[in-house]
Write a protein that holds these residues in place. Structure first.
Motif, PDB file in Angstrom:
ATOM      1  N   LYS A 111      45.841  44.579  28.511  1.00  4.73           N
ATOM      2  CA  LYS A 111      44.864  44.963  29.538  1.00  4.73           C
ATOM      3  C   LYS A 111      43.447  44.720  29.031  1.00  4.73           C
ATOM      4  CE  LYS A 111      47.722  48.668  31.454  1.00  4.73           C
ATOM      5  NZ  LYS A 111      47.851  50.136  31.553  1.00  4.73           N
ATOM      6  N   MET A 167      43.434  43.744  41.310  1.00  6.13           N
ATOM      7  CA  MET A 167      43.162  43.897  39.883  1.00  6.13           C
ATOM      8  C   MET A 167      42.524  42.647  39.277  1.00  6.13           C
ATOM      9  SD  MET A 167      46.613  45.966  38.765  1.00  6.13           S
ATOM     10  CE  MET A 167      46.357  45.736  37.014  1.00  6.13           C
ATOM     11  N   GLY A 168      42.954  41.473  39.717  1.00  5.27           N
ATOM     12  CA  GLY A 168      42.418  40.232  39.166  1.00  5.27           C
ATOM     13  C   GLY A 168      41.010  39.924  39.612  1.00  5.27           C
ATOM     14  N   GLY A 202      51.176  43.041  39.003  1.00  3.99           N
ATOM     15  CA  GLY A 202      50.111  42.083  38.724  1.00  3.99           C
ATOM     16  C   GLY A 202      50.631  40.804  38.096  1.00  3.99           C
ATOM     17  N   LYS A 203      51.686  40.911  37.290  1.00  9.61           N
ATOM     18  CA  LYS A 203      52.245  39.720  36.651  1.00  9.61           C
ATOM     19  C   LYS A 203      52.943  38.809  37.652  1.00  9.61           C
ATOM     20  CE  LYS A 203      54.657  41.697  33.318  1.00  9.61           C
ATOM     21  NZ  LYS A 203      55.495  41.824  32.105  1.00  9.61           N
ATOM     22  N   ASP A 243      48.859  36.251  39.862  1.00  6.14           N
ATOM     23  CA  ASP A 243      47.515  36.448  39.311  1.00  6.14           C
ATOM     24  C   ASP A 243      46.482  36.115  40.387  1.00  6.14           C
ATOM     25  OD1 ASP A 243      45.352  36.801  37.683  1.00  6.14           O
ATOM     26  OD2 ASP A 243      45.589  34.913  36.587  1.00  6.14           O
ATOM     27  N   GLY A 261      46.997  46.955  43.702  1.00 14.68           N
ATOM     28  CA  GLY A 261      47.439  46.056  42.636  1.00 14.68           C
ATOM     29  C   GLY A 261      46.947  44.630  42.796  1.00 14.68           C
ATOM     30  N   ALA A 275      51.616  48.993  38.356  1.00 12.65           N
ATOM     31  CA  ALA A 275      50.683  47.947  38.789  1.00 12.65           C
ATOM     32  C   ALA A 275      50.690  46.760  37.839  1.00 12.65           C
ATOM     33  CB  ALA A 275      49.274  48.523  38.903  1.00 12.65           C
ATOM     34  N   HIS A 276      50.922  47.029  36.568  1.00  8.75           N
ATOM     35  CA  HIS A 276      50.944  45.957  35.569  1.00  8.75           C
ATOM     36  C   HIS A 276      52.050  44.952  35.877  1.00  8.75           C
ATOM     37  CE1 HIS A 276      50.466  44.039  31.661  1.00  8.75           C
ATOM     38  NE2 HIS A 276      51.772  44.150  31.478  1.00  8.75           N
TER      39      HIS A 276
END
Length: 499
Positions: free
Chosen positions: A476, A192-193, A63-64, A67, A189, A59-60
């Protein structure tokens, strides 16, 4: 209201559970070696565990890529991906949830004028080819090992049957865990923001806000397994059953291994400790991994004659058609939501070479950007275009984008005490944050700079591979700090009207 916005992600999770569980338990149920209820229970439990425990790695990276900072935008992006998956599945075309969500995120980037992280995009796209290839290699090796073993060890047919039955259950459990760990990024995902959840303490266990979000997504996948996967499982099970139970067992194991290695942070740490370059942690398509594994079995059995090249051709077409369709649909749905329903799909992120940013600009660039000092740009696209006009090269552009991004942040010790969980951040880090009480920052990097001065706990370590996981976890924490103390978020949370 928040559940309405989350509904598109939950639907995507439900669809994932309904369809992709077939790749894990289809063989076991199709061959009558496992009852559906048993498979559904084990599958649901371990898909949730995988999502919560190991879901943040893939997910990281996703996510990039974008955003997405407004829940309305996250809803629309997930909706576009879900609609694309449903539409292409109805047409009988091979479809990947991963490719659909990637296309949708890129559509959001284009609509909002945000910067597309080409490094993350390249990593993700490369796995579309590499993951089925790796699954094929695993299947080829595992099948030959199993065949070699069975030829040299005399085992009664009943023993083989028991071995296969137990193996299908255990590998199915591993597959369910890997599916949750890898594919929860596709489901949640994008939220997340704009994550609406807080950390949750469960006695001996603590789930941070992202893990709570992933747990909700995991339940959606589990619901899909229980409510709608039976028909798909029996269909796929019959198709995989043509391979023979042992060959199908190898296919499921190969697929599960691929999902696991592209999601496991523990494996990444181990590889780094051994000095081996780790694979990127990205969401991959379980369906395409299965196809790759079947091709590997086909080669092991009799070379290219056993390979369905027509199906492979369709998959390659899907690599292009799925993200393209999803991206276009995402772009137009975002336009529709923003302008017709007046739903905020993004929070504009402005860029400016402020006095603070200008002090950090290297002397090699300071003279070139002097004409735009203090000028505010509406988004990353406009800022990049202006830098290009000024003759700034790509390397300098990336650094200036980092420096110039405006994120108004206000640190409040009471909010820190209320919102930051000590079990995750640690006492020293939270105390360092409290020392910035009353301070306002224009840029995120200023917060990083000040916290690093106060406490070594907030310092990133070198870019050496050994510290990759540590730095990712620290990032994170910083992302949570930015989310909690962003002035706009504070106003919305505490119903404060802008003066």
């Amino acid at each position: 209201m928040i559940w309405i916005f989350l509904s598109s992600g939950l639907f995507l999770g439900w669809s994932l559970g309904a369809n992709d569980a077939a790749n894990i338990f289809g063989t076991a149920i199709g061959t009558k070696m496992l009852r559906f209820r048993t498979a559904a229970i084990f599958g649901s439990i371990f898909v949730i565990l995988g999502a919560v425990i190991s879901g943040s790695g893939a997910a990281h990276t996703l996510g990039k890529l974008g955003d997405i900072n407004a829940v309305g935008g996250a809803f629309t992006v997930a909706l576009a991906a879900g609609a694309t998956v449903s539409w292409m599945a109805k047409l009988g075309l091979p479809v990947s949830t991963t490719q659909a969500i990637v296309g949708s995120i890129v559509g959001w980037d284009l609509f909002t004028g945000s910067q597309i992280d080409t490094v993350s995009l390249t990593k993700i796209v490369s796995t579309w080819v590499f993951s089925p290839l790796l699954a094929g290699i695993f299947a080829f090796i595992l099948f030959n090992i199993l065949k070699f073993y069975l030829k040299r060890v005399r085992i009664h047919l009943l023993q083989i049957d028991n071995f296969t039955r137990i193996g299908l259950l255990l590998i199915g459990i591993f597959g369910a865990y890997s599916l949750g760990a890898n594919n929860i990024a596709n489901v949640m995902g994008v939220f997340m923001g704009s994550n609406p959840f807080k950390g949750l303490s469960l006695g001996f266990f603590y789930l941070n806000d992202i893990q709570v979000l992933f747990m909700v997504g995991g339940f959606a996948i589990a619901l899909g397994i229980f409510t709608y996967s039976y028909k798909v499982i029996t269909t796929v099970g019959r198709e995989l059953h043509k391979l023979s139970p042992l060959a199908a067992l190898v296919v499921v194991l190969a697929e599960s291994l691929v999902l696991f290695i592209f999601a496991s942070q523990s494996l990444e740490r181990f590889l780094v400790s051994m000095g081996i370059p780790p694979l990127p942690l990205v969401p991959v398509s379980s369906s395409q991994a299965v196809v790759g594994a079947i091709v590997g079995i086909g080669i092991a059995r009799g070379g290219g004659r056993a390979i369905n090249f027509k199906k492979l051709y369709k998959i390659v077409i899907g690599w292009f058609l799925t993200p393209l369709s999803s991206g276009i649909l995402s772009f137009f749905l975002l336009f529709f939501m923003q302008n017709v329903f007046q739903v905020s799909t993004y929070r504009p992120i402005k860029y400016a070479i402020t006095e603070y940013a200008y002090r950090e600009v290297p002397t090699t660039l300071s003279q070139a950007i002097e004409p735009i000092k203090g000028e505010v740009f509406a988004n990353a696209r406009e800022f990049k275009e202006k830098l290009s006009e000024l003759g700034i090269k790509k390397e300098g552009t990336g650094y200036l984008l980092f420096l110039a991004r405006i994120d108004s942040i206000y640190i409040d010790s009471m909010i820190a005490k209320r919102e930051l969980d000590q079990k995750w951040f640690g006492k020293k880090r939270i105390e360092a944050v409290k020392k910035l009480h009353g301070r306002m920052f224009v840029h995120k990097w200023q917060v990083v700079e000040e916290l690093s001065k106060i406490s070594d706990e907030w310092k990133f370590r070198s870019s050496d591979r050994r510290y990759r996981v540590y730095n990712r976890e620290l990032k994170k924490m910083y992302d949570t700090i930015f989310h909690v103390f962003l002035i706009q978020n504070i106003r919305e949370k505490f119903k404060i009207s802008p003066e």
